[in-house]
Design a protein around this motif. Sequence first.
Motif, mmCIF file in Angstrom:
data_model
loop_
_atom_site.group_PDB
_atom_site.id
_atom_site.type_symbol
_atom_site.label_atom_id
_atom_site.label_comp_id
_atom_site.label_asym_id
_atom_site.label_seq_id
_atom_site.Cartn_x
_atom_site.Cartn_y
_atom_site.Cartn_z
ATOM 1 N N TYR A 199 -4.730 1.812 -9.213
ATOM 2 C CA TYR A 199 -4.200 2.332 -7.953
ATOM 3 C C TYR A 199 -3.819 1.193 -7.011
ATOM 4 O O TYR A 199 -4.303 0.062 -7.134
ATOM 5 C CB TYR A 199 -5.230 3.243 -7.278
ATOM 6 C CG TYR A 199 -5.498 4.503 -8.057
ATOM 7 C CD1 TYR A 199 -4.638 5.595 -7.974
ATOM 8 C CD2 TYR A 199 -6.607 4.588 -8.898
ATOM 9 C CE1 TYR A 199 -4.881 6.747 -8.707
ATOM 10 C CE2 TYR A 199 -6.854 5.739 -9.635
ATOM 11 C CZ TYR A 199 -5.983 6.813 -9.535
ATOM 12 O OH TYR A 199 -6.216 7.948 -10.265
ATOM 13 N N ARG A 200 -2.944 1.506 -6.055
ATOM 14 C CA ARG A 200 -2.536 0.554 -5.018
ATOM 15 C C ARG A 200 -3.081 1.056 -3.682
ATOM 16 O O ARG A 200 -2.434 1.832 -2.985
ATOM 17 C CB ARG A 200 -1.011 0.447 -4.956
ATOM 18 C CG ARG A 200 -0.354 -0.060 -6.236
ATOM 19 C CD ARG A 200 -0.583 -1.554 -6.446
ATOM 20 N NE ARG A 200 0.004 -2.344 -5.373
ATOM 21 C CZ ARG A 200 1.279 -2.752 -5.356
ATOM 22 N NH1 ARG A 200 2.098 -2.416 -6.343
ATOM 23 N NH2 ARG A 200 1.729 -3.483 -4.356
ATOM 24 N N THR A 251 2.841 8.623 -7.801
ATOM 25 C CA THR A 251 2.692 7.172 -7.635
ATOM 26 C C THR A 251 1.210 6.819 -7.742
ATOM 27 O O THR A 251 0.345 7.692 -7.809
ATOM 28 C CB THR A 251 3.206 6.693 -6.266
ATOM 29 O OG1 THR A 251 2.225 6.977 -5.262
ATOM 30 C CG2 THR A 251 4.522 7.365 -5.894
ATOM 31 N N VAL A 263 3.512 1.563 4.515
ATOM 32 C CA VAL A 263 3.519 2.589 3.467
ATOM 33 C C VAL A 263 4.912 2.711 2.858
ATOM 34 O O VAL A 263 5.073 2.802 1.631
ATOM 35 C CB VAL A 263 3.055 3.946 4.037
ATOM 36 C CG1 VAL A 263 3.163 5.045 2.974
ATOM 37 C CG2 VAL A 263 1.628 3.849 4.555
ATOM 38 N N VAL A 285 -0.097 5.043 -5.279
ATOM 39 C CA VAL A 285 -0.355 4.641 -3.896
ATOM 40 C C VAL A 285 -1.381 5.584 -3.268
ATOM 41 O O VAL A 285 -1.186 6.803 -3.244
ATOM 42 C CB VAL A 285 0.941 4.645 -3.066
ATOM 43 C CG1 VAL A 285 0.638 4.321 -1.602
ATOM 44 C CG2 VAL A 285 1.935 3.648 -3.642
ATOM 45 N N LEU A 322 5.607 -0.129 0.371
ATOM 46 C CA LEU A 322 4.897 -0.016 -0.898
ATOM 47 C C LEU A 322 5.482 1.102 -1.755
ATOM 48 O O LEU A 322 5.658 0.944 -2.972
ATOM 49 C CB LEU A 322 3.411 0.221 -0.652
ATOM 50 C CG LEU A 322 2.522 0.259 -1.910
ATOM 51 C CD1 LEU A 322 2.715 -1.001 -2.756
ATOM 52 C CD2 LEU A 322 1.057 0.422 -1.530
ATOM 53 N N LEU A 323 5.810 2.235 -1.137
ATOM 54 C CA LEU A 323 6.428 3.320 -1.897
ATOM 55 C C LEU A 323 7.775 2.887 -2.471
ATOM 56 O O LEU A 323 8.132 3.261 -3.600
ATOM 57 C CB LEU A 323 6.604 4.552 -1.006
ATOM 58 C CG LEU A 323 5.325 5.298 -0.612
ATOM 59 C CD1 LEU A 323 5.641 6.410 0.386
ATOM 60 C CD2 LEU A 323 4.626 5.874 -1.834
ATOM 61 N N ARG A 328 -3.273 10.521 -1.299
ATOM 62 C CA ARG A 328 -2.646 9.970 -2.499
ATOM 63 C C ARG A 328 -1.230 10.517 -2.574
ATOM 64 O O ARG A 328 -1.006 11.722 -2.391
ATOM 65 C CB ARG A 328 -3.412 10.369 -3.747
ATOM 66 C CG ARG A 328 -2.695 9.964 -5.033
ATOM 67 C CD ARG A 328 -3.296 10.655 -6.236
ATOM 68 N NE ARG A 328 -2.414 10.560 -7.383
ATOM 69 C CZ ARG A 328 -2.442 11.398 -8.408
ATOM 70 N NH1 ARG A 328 -3.301 12.399 -8.412
ATOM 71 N NH2 ARG A 328 -1.611 11.242 -9.412
#
Length: 325
Positions: A276-277, A243, A297, A245, A300-301, A239
């Motif tokens: 959550y993603r 965030t 990743v 993510v 998305l971040l 995790r």
Amino acid sequence: MSRIDRRLIELASPSGYLTRQRAYDAGISARQLRRRAQVGWIDQVGANGFVLASERRTKTVDLEASIAEIGGECWASGATAAALHGFDGYELRRPFHVTVMRGRNIERAGVRVHTTKEMPRIDRSVTNGIVLTSPARTVIELARSLDARRLTAALDSGLRDGGFNEDLLHRRIVALRSKGRYGIPLLLDVIAGLDATRGGESWLERAYLRITAAAGLPKPATQQVLTKALDKLVRVDFRYPGTNVVVEVLGYRFHRDPSQLRRDTERVSALVVDGYRPLQFTYEHLVESPQWVVETVRRLLAQISESPHTSGLGVVRDSDHGPAF
């Protein structure tokens, strides 16, 4: 000692064996070889080889002679290669195991001949002048015939002695299992068992952390319990603090059974409902497509950073440890 005698010593392998063709290529004639055999300087082994009379006839010499008799592309493999690589519990003995290219029909007394469609350079090795399968390829081949205990010993031997590292082994597993090689599921179970007994992160988790750190991504928290799904805790592999993510790596298995698929669906659904993603990556993704993993990743971040409420989902703060159960 004559010039021919000195040359034969130079041409011989560490065990004292040399092939007739190797002698011919060095300019030594058939007549000269016969003469050296008549006076006892060399002893003939099979139709195509000799051993220096000063050397004791060993199983290594017999193996070299068998490979020379078969000719062409031929590699010591299986238990024979394991003995040559020094794997624990193996010693060189008959029947010798060798591998040739598929399409050759070969039978030899005291030799078990296996076939393969391909033997890429990365899967080949040479030990004391003997051509054989690499340590990683040898372990993968042994998985077809060993139980878990003996396979674990072979795996530990290869890792301990530097025959291969975990990254190389996993690259070869992914490459070879796509061709339907029998025994790889057992090898993956053994690897998973070693991961569990060692404690801490698995190779998959270490691989993810390594490739993302090398790409400059932030370090995630590991093994976080975030929610529940049907009264079962949902623990995620990674995790990213600050965030929503989360990332999971899905294990070594190529196919997931219905119960695993159902559990994955329940876990992902619970994570999404709680804001959550989740991202999931397979074993193959980490081994074959690490750059794609990194970019996925990273994207998305970046979305979360630019818009904390992307898709209506808020940011999970570091102080949030999941819902109260």
